[in-house]
Design a protein around this motif. Structure first.
Motif, PDB file in Angstrom:
ATOM      1  N   ALA A   5       0.838  -1.202   0.000  1.00 36.19           N
ATOM      2  CA  ALA A   5       0.000   0.000   0.000  1.00 36.19           C
ATOM      3  C   ALA A   5       0.874   1.254   0.000  1.00 36.19           C
ATOM      4  N   ALA A   6       1.966   1.245   0.747  1.00 37.24           N
ATOM      5  CA  ALA A   6       2.867   2.391   0.788  1.00 37.24           C
ATOM      6  C   ALA A   6       3.503   2.634  -0.574  1.00 37.24           C
ATOM      7  N   VAL A   7       3.896   1.577  -1.263  1.00 32.45           N
ATOM      8  CA  VAL A   7       4.498   1.714  -2.588  1.00 32.45           C
ATOM      9  C   VAL A   7       3.468   2.243  -3.579  1.00 32.45           C
ATOM     10  N   LEU A   9       0.705   3.910  -2.978  1.00 35.86           N
ATOM     11  CA  LEU A   9       0.322   5.278  -2.628  1.00 35.86           C
ATOM     12  C   LEU A   9       1.381   6.280  -3.088  1.00 35.86           C
ATOM     13  N   SER A  10       2.647   5.961  -2.899  1.00 31.95           N
ATOM     14  CA  SER A  10       3.707   6.881  -3.330  1.00 31.95           C
ATOM     15  C   SER A  10       3.747   7.005  -4.852  1.00 31.95           C
ATOM     16  N   VAL A  11       3.490   5.918  -5.554  1.00 26.81           N
ATOM     17  CA  VAL A  11       3.446   5.978  -7.023  1.00 26.81           C
ATOM     18  C   VAL A  11       2.262   6.833  -7.478  1.00 26.81           C
ATOM     19  N   LEU A  12       1.122   6.688  -6.836  1.00 30.95           N
ATOM     20  CA  LEU A  12      -0.047   7.488  -7.192  1.00 30.95           C
ATOM     21  C   LEU A  12       0.183   8.977  -6.930  1.00 30.95           C
ATOM     22  N   VAL A  13       0.827   9.292  -5.827  1.00 37.25           N
ATOM     23  CA  VAL A  13       1.134  10.695  -5.526  1.00 37.25           C
ATOM     24  C   VAL A  13       2.103  11.256  -6.568  1.00 37.25           C
ATOM     25  N   ALA A  14       3.127  10.507  -6.918  1.00 39.53           N
ATOM     26  CA  ALA A  14       4.091  10.972  -7.919  1.00 39.53           C
ATOM     27  C   ALA A  14       3.419  11.157  -9.283  1.00 39.53           C
ATOM     28  N   PHE A  15       2.550  10.223  -9.651  1.00 37.92           N
ATOM     29  CA  PHE A  15       1.834  10.324 -10.927  1.00 37.92           C
ATOM     30  C   PHE A  15       0.919  11.547 -10.937  1.00 37.92           C
TER      31      PHE A  15
END
Length: 112
Positions: A5-7, A9-15
């Motif tokens: 979930a952390a990975v 979530l961080s990818v979604l924020v960066a995108f």
């Protein structure tokens, strides 16, 4: 499950950040297009150079540079700006507009 979930979530924020920055860059490009056209029209009408630069800067994104040049019977206005937000990136938008210089009233030749 928490690590995944952390990975994700961080990818979604960066995108999402990349998408927003891209939209801001496109908006800055559109503003540069409009500003260059406005400046070219003003320069073609033989407006004073300082008025052309002022009109162009009003329509351009904040901090934009404006260059006005006359090349024979044409005027060329170039607007360059850096998109907002991630200003540390070496990225800028640039647009040029060219217009035919109109004849000033005092430049007309009188007929016979």
């Amino acid at each position: 499950m928490t690590a995944e979930a952390a990975v994700v979530l961080s990818v979604l924020v960066a995108f999402t950040m990349a998408l927003v920055w891209g939209l801001l860059a496109v908006a800055a490009q559109i503003q540069c297009v409009d500003a260059a056209r406005t400046g070219a029209r003003a320069a073609a009408r033989q407006d004073p150079p300082e008025a052309v630069v002022r009109l162009t800067r009003e329509a351009a994104p904040g901090g934009a540079t404006v260059v006005v040049a006359r090349e024979g019977e044409q005027v060329r206005v170039t607007v360059t700006a850096r998109p907002p937000v991630l200003t540390g990136l070496p990225f800028e938008v640039r647009e040029e507009a060219v217009a035919a210089a109109e004849e000033a009233l005092g430049d007309r030749e009188e007929g016979p």
